[in-house]
Design an enzyme around this catalytic site. Structure first.
Site, short mmCIF file in Angstrom:
data_model
loop_
_atom_site.label_atom_id
_atom_site.label_comp_id
_atom_site.label_asym_id
_atom_site.label_seq_id
_atom_site.Cartn_x
_atom_site.Cartn_y
_atom_site.Cartn_z
N THR A 15 2.15 6.31 -9.59
CA THR A 15 0.79 5.92 -9.99
C THR A 15 0.65 4.40 -9.90
OG1 THR A 15 1.37 5.78 -12.35
CG2 THR A 15 0.56 7.92 -11.53
N GLY A 16 -0.57 3.95 -9.62
CA GLY A 16 -0.84 2.51 -9.53
C GLY A 16 0.07 1.83 -8.53
N SER A 17 0.04 2.32 -7.28
CA SER A 17 1.04 1.83 -6.31
C SER A 17 0.44 1.15 -5.09
CB SER A 17 1.95 2.99 -5.90
OG SER A 17 1.19 4.11 -5.47
N THR A 18 -0.77 0.59 -5.22
CA THR A 18 -1.34 -0.12 -4.07
C THR A 18 -0.82 -1.54 -3.98
OG1 THR A 18 -3.31 -0.84 -5.27
CG2 THR A 18 -3.47 1.27 -4.11
N GLY A 20 2.18 -4.64 -6.06
CA GLY A 20 3.15 -4.95 -7.12
C GLY A 20 4.35 -4.03 -7.16
N ILE A 21 4.80 -3.74 -8.37
CA ILE A 21 6.01 -2.93 -8.56
C ILE A 21 5.84 -1.53 -7.98
CG2 ILE A 21 7.46 -1.87 -10.35
CD1 ILE A 21 6.89 -4.39 -12.09
N GLY A 22 4.65 -0.96 -8.16
CA GLY A 22 4.39 0.40 -7.65
C GLY A 22 4.56 0.47 -6.14
N SER A 143 8.63 -1.78 -20.34
CA SER A 143 8.73 -3.24 -20.21
C SER A 143 9.62 -3.76 -21.32
CB SER A 143 7.31 -3.81 -20.37
OG SER A 143 7.36 -5.19 -20.62
N TYR A 156 -0.46 -4.15 -25.65
CA TYR A 156 0.35 -3.84 -24.47
C TYR A 156 1.77 -3.44 -24.91
CZ TYR A 156 3.12 -4.56 -20.23
OH TYR A 156 3.99 -4.39 -19.18
N1 LIG Z 1 4.51 -7.57 -13.55
C1 LIG Z 1 5.41 -7.71 -14.51
O1 LIG Z 1 5.97 -8.79 -14.74
C2 LIG Z 1 5.81 -6.49 -15.32
C3 LIG Z 1 6.83 -6.62 -16.26
C4 LIG Z 1 7.22 -5.50 -17.00
C5 LIG Z 1 6.59 -4.28 -16.79
N2 LIG Z 1 5.58 -4.18 -15.89
C6 LIG Z 1 4.94 -2.87 -15.72
O2 LIG Z 1 5.07 -2.46 -14.38
C7 LIG Z 1 3.95 -1.67 -14.00
C8 LIG Z 1 3.33 -2.24 -12.74
O3 LIG Z 1 2.93 -3.56 -12.98
P1 LIG Z 1 2.42 -4.53 -11.81
O4 LIG Z 1 2.44 -5.92 -12.36
O5 LIG Z 1 3.15 -4.23 -10.56
O6 LIG Z 1 0.91 -4.02 -11.69
P2 LIG Z 1 -0.31 -4.65 -10.86
O7 LIG Z 1 0.19 -5.58 -9.80
O8 LIG Z 1 -1.33 -5.11 -11.83
O9 LIG Z 1 -0.84 -3.34 -10.10
C9 LIG Z 1 -1.59 -2.39 -10.77
C10 LIG Z 1 -1.76 -1.19 -9.86
O10 LIG Z 1 -2.40 -0.16 -10.58
C11 LIG Z 1 -3.54 0.32 -9.83
N3 LIG Z 1 -4.47 0.80 -10.84
C12 LIG Z 1 -5.06 0.08 -11.84
N4 LIG Z 1 -5.78 0.90 -12.63
C13 LIG Z 1 -5.63 2.18 -12.12
C14 LIG Z 1 -6.11 3.46 -12.51
N5 LIG Z 1 -6.86 3.60 -13.60
N6 LIG Z 1 -5.73 4.55 -11.78
C15 LIG Z 1 -4.93 4.41 -10.68
N7 LIG Z 1 -4.44 3.21 -10.29
C16 LIG Z 1 -4.79 2.11 -10.99
C17 LIG Z 1 -3.96 -0.84 -8.98
O11 LIG Z 1 -4.55 -0.34 -7.82
P3 LIG Z 1 -6.12 -0.41 -7.47
O12 LIG Z 1 -6.59 -1.79 -7.84
O13 LIG Z 1 -6.08 -0.14 -6.01
O14 LIG Z 1 -6.75 0.67 -8.28
C18 LIG Z 1 -2.60 -1.46 -8.64
O15 LIG Z 1 -1.99 -0.77 -7.56
C19 LIG Z 1 3.01 -1.66 -15.22
O16 LIG Z 1 3.22 -0.51 -15.97
C20 LIG Z 1 3.45 -2.89 -16.00
O17 LIG Z 1 3.16 -2.77 -17.36
C21 LIG Z 1 5.16 -5.25 -15.15
#
Ligand SMILES: NC(=O)c1ccc[n+]([C@@H]2O[C@H](COP(=O)([O-])OP(=O)(O)OC[C@H]3O[C@@H](n4cnc5c(N)ncnc54)[C@H](OP(=O)(O)O)[C@@H]3O)[C@@H](O)[C@H]2O)c1
Length: 266
Positions: A15-18, A20-22, A143, A156
């Site tokens: 999920t949410g894989s367009t 970042g980490i996804g 996290s 969060y």
């Molecule tokens: N980044 C960090 O430093 C970090 C650290 C610890 C944990 N995490 C965790 O890792 C995970 C990924 O984080 P990230 O930073 O890689 O995220 P991100 O870059 O903000 O990406 C978010 C993704 O979720 C999609 N999205 C948002 N709302 C959505 C919805 N309602 N339904 C389906 N898709 C949705 C977005 O795609 P669209 O815009 O195309 O919808 C995008 O692909 C999260 O759970 C975050 O809490 C992140």
């Protein structure tokens, strides 16, 4: 001895894989041979990510799932497009700073709906099929904030703490079935927007490598890694946990936090 991960014949939804980490997780799972479903809210963003993934991993089998998984309708659409999966990675999560005393009920509810309930709902839908087939992998991307609640975004942190309980609970529901359920505690990661964030805090005169080390020294001194984690490093752990190699790891919270959380066991 070489360690090989072969996920051929498995279907994975991240999920949410367009981005970042996804996105890094979909690439890693595809490289291991899985058929992967890319998910985001719009057809355009999903198509863009799927095209990039096909370029990055030639021969990858990619399913495009444009749906907002934080809603019932969106979840129904996911299940229509993808009635069954072998690997479910609940990666979607939103975050942003708000002072604790200013977080409204609506914001608390939104964090619960997006960060917790979306994953619960998909687990409820897919877990029974995995249990019947005798193999499956469910993961939640939590996290360091789950165990070290950040003062600037307690909603969060609390949503990520909840995921640890959700994961442990579903692991119990799947006990003895060949299905494992785990959470991955990701630490500070180099994703979109983070470079701007780092530049804001340490200035934009330093090259990236130095800038991020300075950022970590000043603002994340607990990190033993002393640099941001790359999304691929989180994806490596997810791929391992998704593999047959990790068959004895279930009900666990596994850290990929660069030693950020000052604890021996999570
Ligand atoms: N980044 C960090 O430093 C970090 C650290 C610890 C944990 N995490 C965790 O890792 C995970 C990924 O984080 P990230 O930073 O890689 O995220 P991100 O870059 O903000 O990406 C978010 C993704 O979720 C999609 N999205 C948002 N709302 C959505 C919805 N309602 N339904 C389906 N898709 C949705 C977005 O795609 P669209 O815009 O195309 O919808 C995008 O692909 C999260 O759970 C975050 O809490 C992140």
């Amino acid at each position: 001895m070489t360690v090989q991960i072969d996920l051929a014949g498995r279907t994975a939804l991240v999920t949410g894989s367009t981005q970042g980490i996804g996105a890094a997780i979909t690439a890693a799972l595809a490289r291991a041979g899985a058929r992967v479903a890319v998910n985001g809210r719009t057809a355009a963003s999903v198509e863009r990510a799927a095209t990039a993934l096909r370029g990055e991993v030639p021969g990858a089998e990619v399913v495009e799932v444009d749906a907002d998984v934080s809603t019932d309708d969106g979840t129904a659409r996911v299940l229509d497009l993808l009635p069954s999966v072998d690997i479910l990675v609940n990666n979607l999560g939103v975050f942003g700073p708000t002072p604790a005393l200013e977080i409204t009920d609506d914001e608390w509810r939104r964090y619960f709906e997006v960060n917790v309930l979306a994953g619960v709902r998909l687990t409820r839908a897919y877990l029974p099929g995995m249990m019947e087939r005798g193999w499956g992998r469910v993961q939640y991307i939590a996290s360091d904030s789950a165990v070290a609640i950040p003062a600037e975004m307690i909603h969060y942190g609390v949503s990520k703490t909840a995921l640890l309980g959700v994961s442990r609970g579903f692991a119990k529901a799947a006990a003895g079935t060949g299905v494992t359920v785990n959470s991955v505690l990701a630490g500070p990661t180099h994703t979109g927007g983070v470079e701007d964030f780092v530049a804001e805090l340490v200035g934009d005169s330093l090259p990236w490598e130095e800038a991020q080390r300075e950022f970590m020294r000043q603002h994340r001194p607990q990190s033993l890694l002393q640099r941001l984690i790359e999304p691929e490093e989180i994806a490596n752990m997810v791929t391992y946990l998704a593999s047959p190699l990790a068959s004895a790891t279930t009900g666990a919270a596994v850290r990929v936090d660069g030693g950020y959380v000052d604890a021996i066991v999570p």
